[in-house]
Scaffold this motif. Structure first.
Motif, PDB file in Angstrom:
ATOM      1  N   SER A   3     -93.271  27.259   9.574  1.00 57.15           N
ATOM      2  CA  SER A   3     -92.845  26.061   9.055  1.00 57.15           C
ATOM      3  C   SER A   3     -92.359  24.881   9.372  1.00 57.15           C
ATOM      4  O   SER A   3     -91.766  25.037  10.606  1.00 57.15           O
ATOM      5  CB  SER A   3     -91.812  26.412   8.013  1.00 57.15           C
ATOM      6  OG  SER A   3     -91.155  25.711   7.029  1.00 57.15           O
ATOM      7  N   SER A   5     -90.380  23.003   8.523  1.00 50.18           N
ATOM      8  CA  SER A   5     -88.970  22.478   8.012  1.00 50.18           C
ATOM      9  C   SER A   5     -88.068  23.992   8.321  1.00 50.18           C
ATOM     10  O   SER A   5     -88.534  24.915   7.795  1.00 50.18           O
ATOM     11  CB  SER A   5     -89.034  21.858   6.513  1.00 50.18           C
ATOM     12  OG  SER A   5     -87.558  21.917   6.116  1.00 50.18           O
ATOM     13  N   PRO A   6     -86.715  23.624   8.753  1.00 49.96           N
ATOM     14  CA  PRO A   6     -86.072  24.833   8.812  1.00 49.96           C
ATOM     15  C   PRO A   6     -85.436  25.302   7.530  1.00 49.96           C
ATOM     16  O   PRO A   6     -85.058  26.494   7.349  1.00 49.96           O
ATOM     17  CB  PRO A   6     -85.027  24.881   9.885  1.00 49.96           C
ATOM     18  CG  PRO A   6     -85.001  23.150   9.722  1.00 49.96           C
ATOM     19  CD  PRO A   6     -86.368  22.721   9.374  1.00 49.96           C
ATOM     20  N   ALA A   7     -85.575  24.496   6.415  1.00 44.26           N
ATOM     21  CA  ALA A   7     -85.047  24.977   5.185  1.00 44.26           C
ATOM     22  C   ALA A   7     -86.127  25.682   4.312  1.00 44.26           C
ATOM     23  O   ALA A   7     -87.421  25.316   4.126  1.00 44.26           O
ATOM     24  CB  ALA A   7     -84.675  23.846   4.560  1.00 44.26           C
ATOM     25  N   PRO A   8     -85.834  26.727   3.636  1.00 42.48           N
ATOM     26  CA  PRO A   8     -86.557  27.446   2.851  1.00 42.48           C
ATOM     27  C   PRO A   8     -87.109  26.645   1.663  1.00 42.48           C
ATOM     28  O   PRO A   8     -86.416  25.747   1.094  1.00 42.48           O
ATOM     29  CB  PRO A   8     -85.706  28.737   2.308  1.00 42.48           C
ATOM     30  CG  PRO A   8     -84.258  28.230   2.487  1.00 42.48           C
ATOM     31  CD  PRO A   8     -84.323  27.177   3.305  1.00 42.48           C
ATOM     32  N   LYS A   9     -88.420  27.015   1.235  1.00 39.20           N
ATOM     33  CA  LYS A   9     -88.932  26.316   0.013  1.00 39.20           C
ATOM     34  C   LYS A   9     -89.513  27.299  -0.820  1.00 39.20           C
ATOM     35  O   LYS A   9     -89.808  28.382  -0.786  1.00 39.20           O
ATOM     36  CB  LYS A   9     -89.900  25.431   0.499  1.00 39.20           C
ATOM     37  CG  LYS A   9     -89.490  24.324   1.574  1.00 39.20           C
ATOM     38  CD  LYS A   9     -90.931  23.667   2.323  1.00 39.20           C
ATOM     39  CE  LYS A   9     -90.287  22.454   3.058  1.00 39.20           C
ATOM     40  NZ  LYS A   9     -91.584  21.939   3.779  1.00 39.20           N
ATOM     41  N   LEU A  13     -86.577  29.982  -1.550  1.00 41.28           N
ATOM     42  CA  LEU A  13     -85.551  28.980  -2.275  1.00 41.28           C
ATOM     43  C   LEU A  13     -84.873  29.670  -3.401  1.00 41.28           C
ATOM     44  O   LEU A  13     -83.759  29.763  -3.919  1.00 41.28           O
ATOM     45  CB  LEU A  13     -85.734  27.599  -2.107  1.00 41.28           C
ATOM     46  CG  LEU A  13     -84.744  26.766  -2.711  1.00 41.28           C
ATOM     47  CD1 LEU A  13     -83.321  26.857  -1.618  1.00 41.28           C
ATOM     48  CD2 LEU A  13     -85.143  25.180  -2.895  1.00 41.28           C
ATOM     49  N   TRP A  53     -83.492  35.487   2.710  1.00 40.88           N
ATOM     50  CA  TRP A  53     -83.090  34.993   4.084  1.00 40.88           C
ATOM     51  C   TRP A  53     -83.932  35.666   5.289  1.00 40.88           C
ATOM     52  O   TRP A  53     -84.352  34.957   5.993  1.00 40.88           O
ATOM     53  CB  TRP A  53     -81.611  34.802   4.532  1.00 40.88           C
ATOM     54  CG  TRP A  53     -80.893  33.986   3.551  1.00 40.88           C
ATOM     55  CD1 TRP A  53     -79.936  33.807   2.737  1.00 40.88           C
ATOM     56  CD2 TRP A  53     -81.104  32.306   4.371  1.00 40.88           C
ATOM     57  NE1 TRP A  53     -79.431  32.674   2.575  1.00 40.88           N
ATOM     58  CE2 TRP A  53     -80.180  31.687   3.412  1.00 40.88           C
ATOM     59  CE3 TRP A  53     -82.051  31.526   4.951  1.00 40.88           C
ATOM     60  CZ2 TRP A  53     -80.043  30.301   3.256  1.00 40.88           C
ATOM     61  CZ3 TRP A  53     -81.838  30.199   4.843  1.00 40.88           C
ATOM     62  CH2 TRP A  53     -80.961  29.731   4.132  1.00 40.88           C
ATOM     63  N   HIS A  56     -87.582  34.607   4.859  1.00 39.78           N
ATOM     64  CA  HIS A  56     -87.390  33.146   5.490  1.00 39.78           C
ATOM     65  C   HIS A  56     -87.650  33.158   7.019  1.00 39.78           C
ATOM     66  O   HIS A  56     -88.197  32.580   7.617  1.00 39.78           O
ATOM     67  CB  HIS A  56     -86.482  32.362   4.949  1.00 39.78           C
ATOM     68  CG  HIS A  56     -86.300  30.735   5.613  1.00 39.78           C
ATOM     69  ND1 HIS A  56     -87.151  29.929   5.706  1.00 39.78           N
ATOM     70  CD2 HIS A  56     -85.325  30.492   6.408  1.00 39.78           C
ATOM     71  CE1 HIS A  56     -86.826  28.826   6.218  1.00 39.78           C
ATOM     72  NE2 HIS A  56     -85.536  29.399   6.732  1.00 39.78           N
ATOM     73  N   ASN A  60     -90.385  32.069   9.939  1.00 35.43           N
ATOM     74  CA  ASN A  60     -90.022  31.330  11.064  1.00 35.43           C
ATOM     75  C   ASN A  60     -90.145  31.601  12.294  1.00 35.43           C
ATOM     76  O   ASN A  60     -89.575  30.989  13.486  1.00 35.43           O
ATOM     77  CB  ASN A  60     -88.741  30.550  10.912  1.00 35.43           C
ATOM     78  CG  ASN A  60     -88.636  29.407   9.596  1.00 35.43           C
ATOM     79  OD1 ASN A  60     -89.784  28.650   9.502  1.00 35.43           O
ATOM     80  ND2 ASN A  60     -87.624  29.140   9.211  1.00 35.43           N
TER      81      ASN A  60
END
Length: 64
Positions: A3, A5-9, A13, A53, A56, A60
């Protein structure tokens, strides 16, 4: 696939936010009402959040 972005989508999310909401709401409700069976539902919310998490982190490459 890594990914950008380190943020989940998306679905991840949704899993995390649903788990947080369920866990927080039912644990507060259990404390207010004294119904200990609500803590079982809160545990399910925590498990849902943890699953989001974990997936995710796996996507990553372990760097969550």
């Amino acid at each position: 696939m890594r990914s950008t972005s380190p943020a989940p989508k998306g679905l991840l999310l949704g899993l995390i936010l649903t788990g947080v909401t369920v866990a927080l709401a039912t644990s507060v409700a259990a404390l207010v009402t004294g119904h200990t069976w609500l803590m079982g539902i809160a545990a399910g919310g925590f498990a849902l959040q943890a699953a989001g998490w974990m997936v995710h982190g796996h996507r990553n490459g372990g760097a969550a």
